[in-house]
Design a protein around this motif. Sequence first.
Motif, PDB file in Angstrom:
ATOM      1  N   ALA A  21      10.447  20.004 -13.412  1.00  0.00           N
ATOM      2  CA  ALA A  21       9.535  20.226 -12.289  1.00  0.00           C
ATOM      3  C   ALA A  21       8.377  19.230 -12.335  1.00  0.00           C
ATOM      4  CB  ALA A  21       9.012  21.659 -12.311  1.00  0.00           C
ATOM      5  N   ALA A  22       7.872  18.926 -13.529  1.00  0.00           N
ATOM      6  CA  ALA A  22       6.802  17.932 -13.670  1.00  0.00           C
ATOM      7  C   ALA A  22       7.303  16.547 -13.285  1.00  0.00           C
ATOM      8  CB  ALA A  22       6.267  17.932 -15.095  1.00  0.00           C
ATOM      9  N   ALA A  23       8.556  16.241 -13.615  1.00  0.00           N
ATOM     10  CA  ALA A  23       9.132  14.949 -13.240  1.00  0.00           C
ATOM     11  C   ALA A  23       9.257  14.838 -11.726  1.00  0.00           C
ATOM     12  CB  ALA A  23      10.502  14.771 -13.900  1.00  0.00           C
ATOM     13  N   TYR A  24       9.689  15.900 -11.067  1.00  0.00           N
ATOM     14  CA  TYR A  24       9.783  15.891  -9.607  1.00  0.00           C
ATOM     15  C   TYR A  24       8.404  15.716  -8.965  1.00  0.00           C
ATOM     16  CZ  TYR A  24      14.651  17.427  -9.766  1.00  0.00           C
ATOM     17  OH  TYR A  24      15.994  17.512  -9.977  1.00  0.00           O
ATOM     18  N   LEU A  25       7.408  16.409  -9.493  1.00  0.00           N
ATOM     19  CA  LEU A  25       6.055  16.286  -8.965  1.00  0.00           C
ATOM     20  C   LEU A  25       5.512  14.874  -9.174  1.00  0.00           C
ATOM     21  CD1 LEU A  25       3.601  17.661  -7.671  1.00  0.00           C
ATOM     22  CD2 LEU A  25       2.847  18.236  -9.982  1.00  0.00           C
ATOM     23  N   GLY A  26       5.748  14.309 -10.353  1.00  0.00           N
ATOM     24  CA  GLY A  26       5.320  12.942 -10.622  1.00  0.00           C
ATOM     25  C   GLY A  26       6.000  11.938  -9.708  1.00  0.00           C
ATOM     26  N   LEU A  27       7.288  12.126  -9.464  1.00  0.00           N
ATOM     27  CA  LEU A  27       8.007  11.238  -8.555  1.00  0.00           C
ATOM     28  C   LEU A  27       7.507  11.387  -7.125  1.00  0.00           C
ATOM     29  CD1 LEU A  27      11.617  11.602  -9.971  1.00  0.00           C
ATOM     30  CD2 LEU A  27      10.229   9.522  -9.948  1.00  0.00           C
ATOM     31  N   PHE A  28       7.142  12.598  -6.730  1.00  0.00           N
ATOM     32  CA  PHE A  28       6.586  12.820  -5.396  1.00  0.00           C
ATOM     33  C   PHE A  28       5.271  12.062  -5.229  1.00  0.00           C
ATOM     34  CE2 PHE A  28       4.137  15.172  -2.247  1.00  0.00           C
ATOM     35  CZ  PHE A  28       5.061  15.310  -1.220  1.00  0.00           C
ATOM     36  N   VAL A  29       4.402  12.149  -6.233  1.00  0.00           N
ATOM     37  CA  VAL A  29       3.114  11.454  -6.182  1.00  0.00           C
ATOM     38  C   VAL A  29       3.324   9.945  -6.202  1.00  0.00           C
ATOM     39  CG1 VAL A  29       0.964  11.064  -7.449  1.00  0.00           C
ATOM     40  CG2 VAL A  29       1.823  13.383  -7.149  1.00  0.00           C
ATOM     41  N   LEU A  30       4.243   9.462  -7.038  1.00  0.00           N
ATOM     42  CA  LEU A  30       4.546   8.027  -7.055  1.00  0.00           C
ATOM     43  C   LEU A  30       5.095   7.552  -5.716  1.00  0.00           C
ATOM     44  CD1 LEU A  30       6.114   7.363 -10.565  1.00  0.00           C
ATOM     45  CD2 LEU A  30       4.040   6.370  -9.610  1.00  0.00           C
ATOM     46  N   GLY A  31       5.886   8.375  -5.059  1.00  0.00           N
ATOM     47  CA  GLY A  31       6.394   8.039  -3.737  1.00  0.00           C
ATOM     48  C   GLY A  31       5.267   7.891  -2.728  1.00  0.00           C
ATOM     49  N   ALA A  32       4.265   8.769  -2.817  1.00  0.00           N
ATOM     50  CA  ALA A  32       3.123   8.673  -1.914  1.00  0.00           C
ATOM     51  C   ALA A  32       2.323   7.403  -2.191  1.00  0.00           C
ATOM     52  CB  ALA A  32       2.233   9.910  -2.057  1.00  0.00           C
ATOM     53  N   VAL A  33       2.154   7.055  -3.462  1.00  0.00           N
ATOM     54  CA  VAL A  33       1.429   5.833  -3.819  1.00  0.00           C
ATOM     55  C   VAL A  33       2.177   4.600  -3.322  1.00  0.00           C
ATOM     56  CG1 VAL A  33       0.691   4.420  -5.783  1.00  0.00           C
ATOM     57  CG2 VAL A  33       0.241   6.872  -5.777  1.00  0.00           C
ATOM     58  N   VAL A  34       3.493   4.589  -3.490  1.00  0.00           N
ATOM     59  CA  VAL A  34       4.301   3.461  -3.004  1.00  0.00           C
ATOM     60  C   VAL A  34       4.248   3.377  -1.485  1.00  0.00           C
ATOM     61  CG1 VAL A  34       6.683   2.623  -2.818  1.00  0.00           C
ATOM     62  CG2 VAL A  34       5.789   3.326  -5.021  1.00  0.00           C
ATOM     63  N   GLY A  35       4.195   4.511  -0.801  1.00  0.00           N
ATOM     64  CA  GLY A  35       4.082   4.513   0.655  1.00  0.00           C
ATOM     65  C   GLY A  35       2.769   3.921   1.137  1.00  0.00           C
ATOM     66  N   VAL A  36       1.668   4.288   0.472  1.00  0.00           N
ATOM     67  CA  VAL A  36       0.360   3.745   0.850  1.00  0.00           C
ATOM     68  C   VAL A  36       0.304   2.251   0.550  1.00  0.00           C
ATOM     69  CG1 VAL A  36      -2.109   3.813   0.320  1.00  0.00           C
ATOM     70  CG2 VAL A  36      -0.846   5.937   0.625  1.00  0.00           C
ATOM     71  N   ALA A  37       0.764   1.862  -0.640  1.00  0.00           N
ATOM     72  CA  ALA A  37       0.753   0.444  -1.006  1.00  0.00           C
ATOM     73  C   ALA A  37       1.648  -0.366  -0.074  1.00  0.00           C
ATOM     74  CB  ALA A  37       1.199   0.277  -2.451  1.00  0.00           C
ATOM     75  N   GLY A  38       2.794   0.164   0.261  1.00  0.00           N
ATOM     76  CA  GLY A  38       3.703  -0.530   1.172  1.00  0.00           C
ATOM     77  C   GLY A  38       3.128  -0.677   2.560  1.00  0.00           C
ATOM     78  N   ALA A  39       2.397   0.340   3.012  1.00  0.00           N
ATOM     79  CA  ALA A  39       1.783   0.265   4.332  1.00  0.00           C
ATOM     80  C   ALA A  39       0.742  -0.840   4.393  1.00  0.00           C
ATOM     81  CB  ALA A  39       1.142   1.607   4.691  1.00  0.00           C
ATOM     82  N   LEU A  40       0.044  -1.050   3.290  1.00  0.00           N
ATOM     83  CA  LEU A  40      -0.967  -2.109   3.265  1.00  0.00           C
ATOM     84  C   LEU A  40      -0.355  -3.491   3.067  1.00  0.00           C
ATOM     85  CD1 LEU A  40      -3.653  -0.255   1.139  1.00  0.00           C
ATOM     86  CD2 LEU A  40      -3.588  -0.542   3.611  1.00  0.00           C
ATOM     87  N   VAL A  41       0.695  -3.576   2.269  1.00  0.00           N
ATOM     88  CA  VAL A  41       1.296  -4.871   1.944  1.00  0.00           C
ATOM     89  C   VAL A  41       2.176  -5.393   3.074  1.00  0.00           C
ATOM     90  CG1 VAL A  41       2.998  -5.957   0.413  1.00  0.00           C
ATOM     91  CG2 VAL A  41       1.191  -4.569  -0.535  1.00  0.00           C
ATOM     92  N   GLN A  42       2.874  -4.509   3.767  1.00  0.00           N
ATOM     93  CA  GLN A  42       3.859  -4.966   4.759  1.00  0.00           C
ATOM     94  C   GLN A  42       3.227  -5.733   5.902  1.00  0.00           C
ATOM     95  OE1 GLN A  42       4.531  -3.687   8.069  1.00  0.00           O
ATOM     96  NE2 GLN A  42       2.827  -2.269   8.077  1.00  0.00           N
ATOM     97  N   SER A  43       2.011  -5.397   6.280  1.00  0.00           N
ATOM     98  CA  SER A  43       1.387  -6.132   7.380  1.00  0.00           C
ATOM     99  C   SER A  43       0.611  -7.342   6.887  1.00  0.00           C
ATOM    100  CB  SER A  43       0.461  -5.211   8.163  1.00  0.00           C
ATOM    101  OG  SER A  43      -0.604  -4.771   7.326  1.00  0.00           O
TER     102      SER A  43
END
Length: 137
Positions: A21-43
């Motif tokens: 469950a901790a691994a799933y939560l950590g992956l969820f948070v990492l996914g959110a971080v990658v989404g924010v970083a990707g939103a800034l980098v892609q443009s």
Amino acid sequence: MSDRTTSALAQPMQRPSLGRAAAYLGLFVLGAVVGVAGALVQSGWFPGGLLLALAGEAGLCLGGGRAVGSRGGAVAPAGGWMLAVILLTASRPEGDFVFAAGSGSYLFLLGGMAVAVICATLGRGRQPSGDGARLGK
């Protein structure tokens, strides 16, 4: 009927362990971080930033699926990515926004969703344990 012949679907569902469950939560948070970083980098660095953002999401989803050993490991970061990106698409009352109305933003949104579905599909599902049952043995 022995345990070996019982279907995986007929067995009762087990609760995930605390570590899983901790691994799933950590992956969820990492996914959110990658989404924010990707939103800034892609443009900022189009088209290389777009490819980098989508490759980062694909790497996280595939890596999460391999690390946890189930499709849930690929779905958790995809869920975090999608939540972060959806929250970033909303404009603020001041008129500020992260995504401009351009082809790069739409490619990032639609491509990211496609990458998430592909990675969740490619994730390893449950594999039966024990010897393979073959006819004619």
